[in-house]
Design an enzyme around this catalytic site. Sequence first.
Site, mmCIF file in Angstrom:
data_model
loop_
_atom_site.group_PDB
_atom_site.id
_atom_site.type_symbol
_atom_site.label_atom_id
_atom_site.label_comp_id
_atom_site.label_asym_id
_atom_site.label_seq_id
_atom_site.Cartn_x
_atom_site.Cartn_y
_atom_site.Cartn_z
ATOM 1 N N ARG A 74 -25.221 -33.906 -26.271
ATOM 2 C CA ARG A 74 -23.951 -34.344 -26.831
ATOM 3 C C ARG A 74 -24.166 -35.530 -27.778
ATOM 4 O O ARG A 74 -23.546 -35.634 -28.836
ATOM 5 C CB ARG A 74 -23.016 -34.732 -25.670
ATOM 6 C CG ARG A 74 -21.582 -34.997 -26.061
ATOM 7 C CD ARG A 74 -20.702 -35.296 -24.858
ATOM 8 N NE ARG A 74 -20.518 -34.162 -23.960
ATOM 9 C CZ ARG A 74 -19.709 -33.127 -24.210
ATOM 10 N NH1 ARG A 74 -19.014 -33.079 -25.314
ATOM 11 N NH2 ARG A 74 -19.595 -32.149 -23.341
ATOM 12 N N SER B 69 -4.413 -24.238 -37.489
ATOM 13 C CA SER B 69 -3.027 -24.264 -37.981
ATOM 14 C C SER B 69 -2.532 -25.690 -38.235
ATOM 15 O O SER B 69 -1.725 -25.910 -39.145
ATOM 16 C CB SER B 69 -2.096 -23.527 -37.019
ATOM 17 O OG SER B 69 -1.959 -24.217 -35.805
ATOM 18 N N MET C 58 -12.256 -29.146 -30.046
ATOM 19 C CA MET C 58 -12.355 -29.023 -28.593
ATOM 20 C C MET C 58 -13.700 -29.532 -28.079
ATOM 21 O O MET C 58 -14.487 -28.796 -27.479
ATOM 22 C CB MET C 58 -12.108 -27.567 -28.181
ATOM 23 C CG MET C 58 -10.771 -27.022 -28.674
ATOM 24 S SD MET C 58 -9.334 -28.004 -28.176
ATOM 25 C CE MET C 58 -9.114 -27.365 -26.518
ATOM 26 N N GLN D 75 3.780 -25.306 -30.671
ATOM 27 C CA GLN D 75 3.021 -25.370 -31.934
ATOM 28 C C GLN D 75 3.924 -25.575 -33.147
ATOM 29 O O GLN D 75 3.526 -26.233 -34.109
ATOM 30 C CB GLN D 75 2.157 -24.117 -32.104
ATOM 31 C CG GLN D 75 0.835 -24.272 -31.342
ATOM 32 C CD GLN D 75 -0.363 -23.730 -32.100
ATOM 33 O OE1 GLN D 75 -0.275 -22.702 -32.739
ATOM 34 N NE2 GLN D 75 -1.482 -24.426 -32.013
ATOM 35 N N HIS E 23 -2.455 -33.475 -28.948
ATOM 36 C CA HIS E 23 -2.679 -32.907 -27.613
ATOM 37 C C HIS E 23 -1.400 -32.200 -27.153
ATOM 38 O O HIS E 23 -0.312 -32.788 -27.205
ATOM 39 C CB HIS E 23 -3.061 -34.006 -26.618
ATOM 40 C CG HIS E 23 -3.350 -33.470 -25.256
ATOM 41 N ND1 HIS E 23 -4.547 -32.868 -24.932
ATOM 42 C CD2 HIS E 23 -2.571 -33.380 -24.143
ATOM 43 C CE1 HIS E 23 -4.505 -32.449 -23.671
ATOM 44 N NE2 HIS E 23 -3.323 -32.749 -23.175
ATOM 45 N N GLU F 246 -10.789 -43.411 -23.465
ATOM 46 C CA GLU F 246 -10.178 -42.654 -22.365
ATOM 47 C C GLU F 246 -9.731 -41.286 -22.883
ATOM 48 O O GLU F 246 -8.919 -41.207 -23.811
ATOM 49 C CB GLU F 246 -8.975 -43.427 -21.800
ATOM 50 C CG GLU F 246 -8.467 -42.858 -20.503
ATOM 51 C CD GLU F 246 -7.069 -43.375 -20.151
ATOM 52 O OE1 GLU F 246 -6.372 -42.682 -19.394
ATOM 53 O OE2 GLU F 246 -6.688 -44.448 -20.656
ATOM 54 N N ILE G 181 -15.537 -33.064 -26.161
ATOM 55 C CA ILE G 181 -15.448 -34.410 -25.600
ATOM 56 C C ILE G 181 -16.379 -35.289 -26.411
ATOM 57 O O ILE G 181 -17.533 -34.921 -26.676
ATOM 58 C CB ILE G 181 -15.809 -34.395 -24.105
ATOM 59 C CG1 ILE G 181 -14.707 -33.663 -23.340
ATOM 60 C CG2 ILE G 181 -16.000 -35.814 -23.577
ATOM 61 C CD1 ILE G 181 -15.017 -33.428 -21.877
#
Length: 210
Positions: free
Chosen positions: A65, A13, A90, A171, A109, A143, A92
Amino acid sequence: VPRIVILISGSGSNMVAIADAIKSGSMEAEIAAVICNRPEAAGLQKARDRDLPASVLDHKEFSSREDFDRALMAEIDEHAPDLVVLAGFMRILTPDFVAHYHGRMLNIHPSLLPKYQGLHTHQRALDDGENEHGVTVHFVTEELDGGPNVIQAVVPVYDGDDAASLQARVQIQEHIIYPIAVKWFVEGRLTMAGNTARLDGNVIPATGLQ
Ligand code: GAR
């Protein structure tokens, strides 16, 4: 025209909000690619419905990863973006990936950072009895959820809210503030220097512009 690559994992979205802002003429930019790490994500169809070039890079097909992030970086860079936009992506990210897009990668976020980094932000805000909650757009640094804030929107928490009702209220604000931040960036007004975000050369406070 500034080129944007948008990374998504889910419903897309925020990608749609940015695409709509470009289409409406409120900023000059081109969405060069939408890349999604989950083949079943609903956002892929939304991208295709809007004639955005969408592709899947499934993280499950990579053994580490580091391998996934290297492949993702290569795919992004084929599009030579000026800005990378994380819109519900989503994953890392590895330090190498983050360093490569230093000063040219934004994330959204769903909390008033630095509060509630990580997951389940709405439920955690409710559990703490917060009477305000919100959303932050920030530059991405090594970070996690920690880079300099750009813009925040605050919403009230009402008695009787649950995580879903609070998320829905947040949202609505996401879809307003993310296009604003992207517009600032593509117009050359938003920059990161050191660990500080600036708008037209002025330091943005740690709380972001509100
Ligand atoms: C958004 O609410 C965004 O704030 C959140 O994921 C959702 C994606 O929605 N991001 C994070 O939780 C990042 N850690 P969308 O796919 O409909 O834009």
